[in-house]
Motif scaffolding. Sequence first.
Motif, mmCIF file in Angstrom:
data_model
loop_
_atom_site.group_PDB
_atom_site.id
_atom_site.type_symbol
_atom_site.label_atom_id
_atom_site.label_comp_id
_atom_site.label_asym_id
_atom_site.label_seq_id
_atom_site.Cartn_x
_atom_site.Cartn_y
_atom_site.Cartn_z
ATOM 1 N N VAL A 159 -10.943 5.902 -30.410
ATOM 2 C CA VAL A 159 -12.026 6.721 -29.868
ATOM 3 C C VAL A 159 -12.749 5.873 -28.822
ATOM 4 N N TRP A 160 -13.019 6.469 -27.693
ATOM 5 C CA TRP A 160 -13.668 5.749 -26.603
ATOM 6 C C TRP A 160 -15.111 5.443 -26.972
ATOM 7 N N ASP A 161 -15.510 4.185 -26.855
ATOM 8 C CA ASP A 161 -16.873 3.827 -27.259
ATOM 9 C C ASP A 161 -17.789 3.619 -26.058
ATOM 10 N N ALA B 33 -12.148 2.109 -29.237
ATOM 11 C CA ALA B 33 -12.390 1.565 -30.573
ATOM 12 C C ALA B 33 -11.296 2.081 -31.496
ATOM 13 N N LYS B 34 -10.837 1.209 -32.363
ATOM 14 C CA LYS B 34 -9.757 1.573 -33.276
ATOM 15 C C LYS B 34 -10.290 2.418 -34.423
ATOM 16 N N ILE B 35 -9.601 3.526 -34.713
ATOM 17 C CA ILE B 35 -9.868 4.247 -35.950
ATOM 18 C C ILE B 35 -9.072 3.530 -37.031
ATOM 19 N N PRO B 36 -9.758 2.881 -37.956
ATOM 20 C CA PRO B 36 -9.001 2.151 -38.978
ATOM 21 C C PRO B 36 -8.031 3.099 -39.697
ATOM 22 N N LYS C 220 -6.382 3.645 -42.891
ATOM 23 C CA LYS C 220 -6.557 3.180 -44.258
ATOM 24 C C LYS C 220 -5.661 3.921 -45.249
ATOM 25 N N LEU D 264 -6.118 8.290 -43.397
ATOM 26 C CA LEU D 264 -6.908 8.290 -44.627
ATOM 27 C C LEU D 264 -6.097 8.648 -45.857
ATOM 28 N N THR D 265 -5.068 9.451 -45.680
ATOM 29 C CA THR D 265 -4.304 9.929 -46.835
ATOM 30 C C THR D 265 -2.905 9.299 -46.824
ATOM 31 N N ALA E 2 -14.411 7.655 -47.709
ATOM 32 C CA ALA E 2 -14.493 8.397 -46.452
ATOM 33 C C ALA E 2 -13.247 9.249 -46.319
ATOM 34 N N SER E 3 -13.394 10.421 -45.765
ATOM 35 C CA SER E 3 -12.234 11.315 -45.658
ATOM 36 C C SER E 3 -12.519 12.416 -44.646
ATOM 37 N N ASN F 116 -21.962 10.217 -31.230
ATOM 38 C CA ASN F 116 -20.501 10.280 -31.274
ATOM 39 C C ASN F 116 -20.023 10.150 -32.724
ATOM 40 N N TYR G 42 -17.300 10.727 -34.346
ATOM 41 C CA TYR G 42 -15.990 10.154 -34.638
ATOM 42 C C TYR G 42 -16.041 8.629 -34.535
ATOM 43 N N LEU G 43 -16.714 8.140 -33.504
ATOM 44 C CA LEU G 43 -16.877 6.696 -33.349
ATOM 45 C C LEU G 43 -17.674 6.113 -34.517
ATOM 46 N N PHE H 173 -17.862 7.351 -37.479
ATOM 47 C CA PHE H 173 -16.982 7.414 -38.650
ATOM 48 C C PHE H 173 -16.032 6.209 -38.671
ATOM 49 N N ALA H 174 -15.494 5.848 -37.493
ATOM 50 C CA ALA H 174 -14.603 4.680 -37.413
ATOM 51 C C ALA H 174 -15.332 3.430 -37.896
ATOM 52 N N ARG H 175 -16.589 3.318 -37.489
ATOM 53 C CA ARG H 175 -17.362 2.135 -37.901
ATOM 54 C C ARG H 175 -17.660 2.148 -39.393
ATOM 55 N N LEU I 67 -15.703 3.426 -41.619
ATOM 56 C CA LEU I 67 -14.437 3.024 -42.264
ATOM 57 C C LEU I 67 -14.327 1.506 -42.331
ATOM 58 N N ASN I 68 -14.694 0.849 -41.246
ATOM 59 C CA ASN I 68 -14.618 -0.608 -41.235
ATOM 60 C C ASN I 68 -15.543 -1.241 -42.266
ATOM 61 N N TYR J 161 -13.955 -0.090 -45.935
ATOM 62 C CA TYR J 161 -12.648 -0.664 -46.242
ATOM 63 C C TYR J 161 -12.395 -1.868 -45.339
ATOM 64 N N PRO J 162 -13.046 -2.969 -45.627
ATOM 65 C CA PRO J 162 -12.890 -4.129 -44.728
ATOM 66 C C PRO J 162 -11.454 -4.651 -44.737
ATOM 67 N N GLU J 163 -11.062 -5.277 -43.645
ATOM 68 C CA GLU J 163 -9.754 -5.932 -43.557
ATOM 69 C C GLU J 163 -9.620 -6.950 -44.676
ATOM 70 N N LYS J 164 -8.424 -7.076 -45.184
ATOM 71 C CA LYS J 164 -8.245 -8.098 -46.230
ATOM 72 C C LYS J 164 -8.302 -9.479 -45.582
ATOM 73 N N ILE K 196 -3.594 -6.630 -31.640
ATOM 74 C CA ILE K 196 -2.856 -6.274 -32.859
ATOM 75 C C ILE K 196 -1.440 -5.921 -32.422
#
Lengths: 336, 336, 336
Positions: free
Chosen positions: A180-182, A187-190, A192, A214-215, B24-25, B72, B74-75, B77-79, B81-82, B85-88, B165
């Motif tokens: 998604v453009w920030d 910006a990455k949609i994680p 998960k 997500l699923t 989150a979903s 925004n 969606y943006l 929501f992406a944040r 998610l981070n 569900y943090p990166e391992k 990545i």
Amino acid sequence: MRLTSLAELLGGAVRGEDREITGASTLEESAPGDITFLANPKYRGKVNETRAAAIIVAEELDLPISQIITENPYLYFARVLNLLYPEKPHKAGISESAYVHPDAIVHEGACIYPHVYVGADARVFENCVVYPGCFIGDGASIGEHTVLHPNVVVYDGCTVGRHCIIHAGVVIGSDGFGFVWDGKRHAKIPQKGTVIVGDHVEIGSNCTIDRAALTSTRIGSDVKMDNLVQIGHNVVVGDHTVIVAQTGISGSARIGKGVVLAGQVGVAGHITVGDGCTAAARSGIVADIPPGKVISGFPAMDHTRWLRVQTVYKDLPELLKRVRELERKVKALAED
Amino acid sequence: MRLTSLAELLGGAVRGEDREITGASTLEESAPGDITFLANPKYRGKVNETRAAAIIVAEELDLPISQIITENPYLYFARVLNLLYPEKPHKAGISESAYVHPDAIVHEGACIYPHVYVGADARVFENCVVYPGCFIGDGASIGEHTVLHPNVVVYDGCTVGRHCIIHAGVVIGSDGFGFVWDGKRHAKIPQKGTVIVGDHVEIGSNCTIDRAALTSTRIGSDVKMDNLVQIGHNVVVGDHTVIVAQTGISGSARIGKGVVLAGQVGVAGHITVGDGCTAAARSGIVADIPPGKVISGFPAMDHTRWLRVQTVYKDLPELLKRVRELERKVKALAED
Amino acid sequence: MRLTSLAELLGGAVRGEDREITGASTLEESAPGDITFLANPKYRGKVNETRAAAIIVAEELDLPISQIITENPYLYFARVLNLLYPEKPHKAGISESAYVHPDAIVHEGACIYPHVYVGADARVFENCVVYPGCFIGDGASIGEHTVLHPNVVVYDGCTVGRHCIIHAGVVIGSDGFGFVWDGKRHAKIPQKGTVIVGDHVEIGSNCTIDRAALTSTRIGSDVKMDNLVQIGHNVVVGDHTVIVAQTGISGSARIGKGVVLAGQVGVAGHITVGDGCTAAARSGIVADIPPGKVISGFPAMDHTRWLRVQTVYKDLPELLKRVRELERKVKALAED
């Protein structure tokens, strides 16, 4: 192996002399001692020329060659191949050159080759074969009797079912493509979610299957995928579906059961392809397709319509000429 | 995490009850405790059916559900998610089962997993994560905070920037495709250039990026590439450009900044696609495209024209019938 | 290296001052000390602007720049590149971190990098370089002077010839795509054949080549394959054929000698493409093509016809308008 022994194991009726079978081949490439098959009547004429010792057929041939009569000769032939050329055995156990996390659970009947990596809490079930260079991420699971050929990558948390064959270089569970453009950059949609692959699935070399946002991205049971196929995130592929090489399925598309997508097909995101549909090679599917349709072209349309469209398309220069001629004549008529 | 805590960290205004958020979903797949979002007004109707505890929206909804109001969703929501569900974490250090050349420089804060190969004079910077099976060639360089997923290959001398990545099976720096007939066979044009990948780039699994013949193949910063994309030698891809799965870009093509190439697109060699262009799925781009254009089809044309062309194309059999009818009528008129 | 030394080694006539050459580059990117070349007369104008110390040309230029006169400047330039930038040497021997089966035969002059796997009865001949992560299956064979870049997979029993370059992630010998419905699910047709790759073959990264069902998939000598190409089972590719990126060849197709298949081409199963044919990018070949043809489009047709068809195709909306206009006029004439 004698013909009668084959028939004892696999069924079918033997006609003619009971021959010793030492190999299997097509009608044209047969050597003496081979067994061959006739599945498609259009190859009937080649039977006279084969050097094979015996032939598998659906109806008895009035020929001196030894025969096995069975309903489905091609299926029977496949079974004969399994008897004549059995899979090589793999020694159970974990290679010293593999890395298996102490918290992974690897069945003692699984075979883990050198240079494999098995992450924490991963599970590898009985009779799995994991070839060199494979990566099984944390919490991933590989069902019993499944083979991962060399350099397969199964990301964290993804699940492969039982009796699957995953060919070399396949990637299961890489991140879906979501951004998604920030205001300054993407910006990455994680991503998960995960990938769940059913049982009896075969996946061709270097295919890529993305994890859901997500699923779960879900590949049904008995799905057969050729090489270099791309499956986007959140896609659902129904049981028994066949996907030929270099096809790409965009995110969140739903492919029904028993569908055939031929080579180099593209499927747009979020659409549904109904059960039992067949898409000819290179179809570009951009809208929902009801069950049972046969489609072609881009944008995909009914296959018979596409054939008619193509007939006119290839003669477009002549059509233009005819229109020009009409214009000339109509002008002349108007000036009369 | 409570809604108010989210808003403290990420901004936005909370409306309604301050709920505890545990997941989150999407609107449809929400469980109680989840936070969801409404970005596209066409899904407004689904808000009534969601089981989510809270929703991120651009404008307050006249509904009893707890809300976070933000520009925004969606943006945002992406944040979220981070946060949820943090990166391992990855343990810094070099696995004993990895091979690191004595002349390589690997930062002590980088994580090198088993079965990795790092060549002479290669550099791996701080906080890099290099998963099993990766190959980093002599003199190659991986910038800080970059993740190489399993089995990534970076050929000698190639450079990957920071915060990238790179997904499993990606090949960066294989030889460009260049040959010259020597009278008996194809002589290889040695490919002595390199690949330079910018910062914040994401590259999907099993993509291939060839090194330049003499200079550099260049992937700009914030470029996002989906799976199975092919980039030929000497190609330049501008910053922020998005390339969807199975697209191929031929040698020496120049793709501008902020371009979108949708799935299965092809770009011919030595051409230029201007900044901000969008090519629809399956476009075949064979000539320069000025900045800002939206194109489709093969050969690619203006998208709106292509839509009109396709309308006539699918009805070609009917058009042919009309021409035949005209011919009949004109003949009759002429004979009058 | 001095110009006269180059000419002593590679032939050609020196004109002008004997300069010291320290690098090689294109006309536009030259630095002082570089040697460059003029192969295509359309770039003649750029010679005046080059900063190169010398130029390789087919006919002497009336310019003060030092020159080497030779019949094929591009080929000469390729040879100069090999002199100026020699391949890096590889130390013969087997890495301690590689796994080589005790029954494999690896020549003492071959170089086996870490994390390589060489199976039972496999053979690796003199001067081979096998980069990290490669898999050479049981009974497979790699001819002398062949390079396997990282993570190449050669399945059991497959053969790669001499002087080949196989780029990273290539898979040779995965199972062909063959199934037969058994009434409940797809039964696998065992793929018991192999792949035979000739000499002087180059295969681009992440290509996939399936083994034959019963016989051999065969890649002729001096075949050059770009990245992400798919070759189905039983396919035969003739000597000197060039296959550009993302092309797919379906099972049992026969591609002649000296054929060129440009990017993203598709070839249907069981068809024959004659010697010396050229298929333009994105051709979809669904029927046999006689030798020497140049084809385009889908379904593929004669290239010149395709060009004419495309001219009408892109103007279809205008053609429709003309037909409508004719209908109006004819109606008016009929009513007169």
